[in-house]
Design a protein around this motif. Structure first.
Motif, PDB file in Angstrom:
ATOM      1  N   THR A   1      36.675  12.851  -1.095  1.00 14.15           N
ATOM      2  CA  THR A   1      36.134  12.953  -2.462  1.00 14.15           C
ATOM      3  C   THR A   1      37.197  13.362  -3.471  1.00 14.15           C
ATOM      4  N   GLY A   2      38.465  13.389  -3.036  1.00 14.48           N
ATOM      5  CA  GLY A   2      39.526  13.716  -3.988  1.00 14.48           C
ATOM      6  C   GLY A   2      40.570  14.625  -3.364  1.00 14.48           C
ATOM      7  N   THR A   3      41.382  15.205  -4.217  1.00 18.11           N
ATOM      8  CA  THR A   3      42.493  16.049  -3.783  1.00 18.11           C
ATOM      9  C   THR A   3      42.622  17.231  -4.725  1.00 18.11           C
ATOM     10  N   ARG A   4      42.958  18.413  -4.142  1.00 19.24           N
ATOM     11  CA  ARG A   4      43.199  19.604  -4.953  1.00 19.24           C
ATOM     12  C   ARG A   4      44.627  20.101  -4.667  1.00 19.24           C
ATOM     13  N   VAL A   5      45.387  20.309  -5.753  1.00 22.20           N
ATOM     14  CA  VAL A   5      46.739  20.853  -5.645  1.00 22.20           C
ATOM     15  C   VAL A   5      46.738  22.223  -6.306  1.00 22.20           C
ATOM     16  N   SER A   6      47.126  23.246  -5.546  1.00 22.58           N
ATOM     17  CA  SER A   6      47.172  24.609  -6.070  1.00 22.58           C
ATOM     18  C   SER A   6      48.625  25.061  -6.133  1.00 22.58           C
ATOM     19  N   ILE A   7      49.075  25.433  -7.328  1.00 17.25           N
ATOM     20  CA  ILE A   7      50.467  25.860  -7.540  1.00 17.25           C
ATOM     21  C   ILE A   7      50.442  27.328  -7.953  1.00 17.25           C
ATOM     22  N   VAL A   8      51.093  28.173  -7.162  1.00 15.99           N
ATOM     23  CA  VAL A   8      51.153  29.609  -7.447  1.00 15.99           C
ATOM     24  C   VAL A   8      52.568  29.944  -7.906  1.00 15.99           C
ATOM     25  N   LEU A   9      52.684  30.535  -9.097  1.00 18.14           N
ATOM     26  CA  LEU A   9      53.981  30.871  -9.678  1.00 18.14           C
ATOM     27  C   LEU A   9      53.991  32.342 -10.082  1.00 18.14           C
ATOM     28  N   PRO A  10      55.171  32.984 -10.093  1.00 16.65           N
ATOM     29  CA  PRO A  10      55.242  34.354 -10.606  1.00 16.65           C
ATOM     30  C   PRO A  10      54.875  34.377 -12.086  1.00 16.65           C
ATOM     31  N   ALA A  11      54.060  35.335 -12.499  1.00 18.15           N
ATOM     32  CA  ALA A  11      53.646  35.422 -13.905  1.00 18.15           C
ATOM     33  C   ALA A  11      54.794  36.006 -14.726  1.00 18.15           C
ATOM     34  N   GLU A  12      55.205  35.277 -15.765  1.00 14.89           N
ATOM     35  CA  GLU A  12      56.263  35.721 -16.673  1.00 14.89           C
ATOM     36  C   GLU A  12      55.675  35.816 -18.077  1.00 14.89           C
ATOM     37  N   PHE A  13      56.178  36.810 -18.854  1.00 13.85           N
ATOM     38  CA  PHE A  13      55.656  37.020 -20.206  1.00 13.85           C
ATOM     39  C   PHE A  13      56.814  37.164 -21.184  1.00 13.85           C
ATOM     40  N   ILE A  14      56.535  36.829 -22.465  1.00 16.28           N
ATOM     41  CA  ILE A  14      57.573  36.952 -23.501  1.00 16.28           C
ATOM     42  C   ILE A  14      57.966  38.406 -23.707  1.00 16.28           C
ATOM     43  N   PHE A  15      56.960  39.291 -23.696  1.00 13.46           N
ATOM     44  CA  PHE A  15      57.240  40.706 -23.946  1.00 13.46           C
ATOM     45  C   PHE A  15      57.247  41.489 -22.637  1.00 13.46           C
TER      46      PHE A  15
END
Length: 650
Positions: free
Chosen positions: A636-650
């Motif tokens: 019924t389809g495909t799921r791609v999960s991408i986990v990245l470190p959270a980065e912020f401007i401040f």
């Protein structure tokens, strides 16, 4: 004179021309060699800039790049001289605009603007803004042009720079004239005229007088318009400016024709025809013949009208003026139709449409060529910056080694103990630098990969759709290219910029796929997309894969759905791409049947980038692909999960 004598004379003239060309080339290259000996500083940049201006016609006649400006740009980048970089980019951009390469010209003038802002030079910023505004106006990007000129006007007024005030004011008036805001246009032209008169700039006075005439004619105030045209004509006659006189004569002819004063209109159009003999660009001669033909047609003198229109066609055919040929055949068709000769009218209309199609094809090809040129220039600039970065790294390492040697000699015992920790730290830093450089290399690979796929899409789209839709598609593509080229210069970009480029890409793909799928974005309410950072182009390959290997193969009666969800989970940014396509197994079967078993370049590069992000940050970064099935085991389809470190401007 005999034939042999004539041939001999021609050979002598040809030999003289070749000798003159060779002499000019020798002079230019000797001058370049002499400047090469000078030290690389701001003085050398200024000298090369001035010599480039003085010899611009030499390089234009040979259709090559200005070598003085190219060397000046290289030196200015090496010594980090932003003012010089801005001046050079402005010169190159203006030379491209003079060749009608407006897309390339805009790119160079935007680079000039960035360099001027880096130099914090208000005068240069205003100058660059005006240049970019003119480029946009030539491309009919009127709102963007208006914004550029308004910013230029504000800055020029803050430093009382009359020249840039005049340029910005006149340009804003022209934009308002194009959009038929005649009252506003008259106000701006009047202000520009007053400034030009105070500056004793006769050319500026003549131009603004003519523009005021056009504005008043737009308001149907023909007598007032004629007064301004005549005042502009007097100024052009005073300067003995043939092209200006021709423009005024044509404008007066059009105004008197609108008043139905045909004798006066014919008098001025004949004068325009006479003065056009002094103008190098013969398109004005063809235009005058066409205007006279239209006037005669309005008087009912159709036989004479066709003779003049045919002369316009003959001149335009000889010189290759396709736009003029399109207008001339259109006028000829109208004249035949008025005379009741519908067969010849239809024949002329067909020819007019052929030239219109040809012009559209040329514009599309030129736009593609200019985009490719911009890409090559940007790649060259990036290469120069990388070389300078490597040079700086080598210099720093050399300096560091000298310091280490000194301390080893002075404090041998301390160096033995401290050296162990220092070497360990250096190895870690070198490994991190290597990973960062490798990440930058992978990120830069996304540009040519994405551009190649997009250009291929445009090529297929042009051949499968009509030209006007292709032109619209190309305009959207150029906007996406600018956004992509800006984003991929940085290691991280804000989430809203990445989503903006992704939405534009999905709009183009949906348009090309005839709307067979729809997409939806789900952004966590806790996420401020102006503050959250994400690596550029990290989601696009997986979105592209979902479309071309999952959604396009669905049954036409089934609507494709593509969901993109982004949530913040503690210190991780989780991006999920879900499609209701045919699934990976069936997609692989289709590829095997078609004999296409290569792996996606974009997917491989992106997986490499994510792996390097994990190594550099020592944080969780991974990609998980899940095949979706219903209770019966059907895909019924495909799921791609991408986990990245959270980065912020401040």
């Amino acid at each position: 004179m005999s034939i042999k004598g004539v041939c001999f004379l021609c050979l002598l003239l040809l030999g003289a021309c070749l000798a003159a060309i060779a002499q000019d080339s020798l002079r230019v290259y000797r001058l370049l060699d002499s400047i090469h000996q000078l030290p690389a500083d701001t003085g050398k940049v200024s000298l090369l800039l001035n010599k480039g201006r003085a010899n611009s016609r030499f390089f234009e006649s040979r259709k090559g790049e200005n070598l003085f400006w190219q060397e000046a740009l290289t030196i200015a980048q090496q010594i980090r001289y932003p003012k010089g970089i801005s001046l050079i980019y402005n010169e190159i951009g203006t030379s491209k605009r003079n060749k009608s390469l407006y897309i390339i010209a805009e790119d160079f003038h935007e680079k000039a603007l960035k360099a001027a802002e880096e130099a914090k030079d208000t005068l240069l910023i205003a100058f660059s803004l005006n240049n970019a505004g003119v480029d946009c106006r030539r491309q009919d990007k009127l709102q963007k042009a208006f914004d550029y000129h308004v910013k230029a006007l504000t800055l020029a007024e803050s430093i009382n720079d009359v020249r840039n005030i005049c340029v910005a004011t006149n340009s804003i008036g022209n934009i308002q004239l194009t959009t038929e805001k005649y009252d506003d246009a008259i106000n701006h032209f009047s202000r520009a005229l007053e400034l030009e008169e105070k500056s004793n700039n006769e050319l500026g006075v003549a131009i603004n007088l003519g523009n005021l005439g056009y504005a008043y004619q737009g308001q149907n105030k023909l007598d007032l318009a004629i007064q301004y045209y005549k005042r502009s004509l007097v100024m052009n006659q005073k300067m003995d400016r043939a092209i200006g006189m021709a423009i005024c004569y044509n404008a007066l002819g059009a105004a008197y024709k609108e008043k139905k004063d045909y004798p006066a209109a014919m008098e001025y159009l004949q004068k325009a025809l006479e003065v056009n003999d002094k103008v190098e660009d013969k398109v004005h001669v063809a235009e005058s013949y066409l205007s006279i033909g239209k006037l005669l047609g309005a008087e009912g003198r159709h036989a004479e009208a066709r003779e003049y229109i045919q002369q316009s066609i003959d001149i335009s055919t000889f010189w290759g003026f396709k736009s003029m040929l399109m207008d001339a055949y259109k006028a000829l068709a109208a004249d035949f139709k008025t005379s009741g000769d519908f067969e010849k009218s239809l024949e002329a209309t067909d020819k007019s449409l052929l030239y219109k199609d040809s012009i559209l094809d040329e514009k599309s090809a030129m736009a593609l060529a200019q985009m490719q040129t911009i890409y090559e220039v940007d790649r060259k600039d990036n290469h120069i910056r990388n070389l300078e970065h490597d040079k700086m790294v080598v210099a720093l390492r050399t300096k560091r080694n000298v310091v280490v040697t000194f301390f080893l000699a002075a404090f041998l015992l301390m160096a033995i103990v401290g050296g162990f920790f220092y070497i360990r730290h250096r190895n870690l830093q070198a490994n991190k630098q290597t990973l960062q450089l490798e990440l930058r290399s992978l990120r830069s690979q996304m540009n040519p990969h994405f551009i190649f796929n997009s250009l291929s899409s445009i090529h297929r789209y042009i051949w499968s759709n009509n030209q006007e839709e292709a032109s619209d598609y190309l305009t959207k593509f150029s906007r996406l290219m600018r956004l992509i080229l800006d984003n991929t210069q940085h290691t991280f970009v804000t989430l809203n910029k990445e989503l903006e480029s992704l939405r534009l890409y999905l709009d183009l793909e949906s348009l090309r796929c005839n709307g067979i799928f729809e997409y939806r974005f789900f952004i966590d309410a806790d996420i401020n997309d102006d503050e959250v950072l994400i690596p550029p182009m990290i989601l696009q390959p997986y979105v592209e894969n979902a479309i071309w290997h999952g959604l396009v193969h669905k049954h036409p009666d089934e609507k494709g759905i593509l969901d993109i969800e982004i949530v913040l989970n503690k210190r991780s940014l989780v991006c999920t791409i879900t499609d209701n396509g045919i699934g990976r197994k069936k997609a692989m079967e289709i590829k095997e049947k078609k004999g296409r078993l290569h792996n996606s370049v974009g997917m491989k590069v992106t997986e490499g980038r994510i792996d390097l992000i994990r190594k550099i940050n020592n944080k969780e970064a991974r990609v998980t692909i899940t095949d979706l099935e219903d209770e019966s085991g059907k895909a019924t389809g495909t799921r791609v999960s991408i986990v990245l470190p959270a980065e912020f401007i401040f």
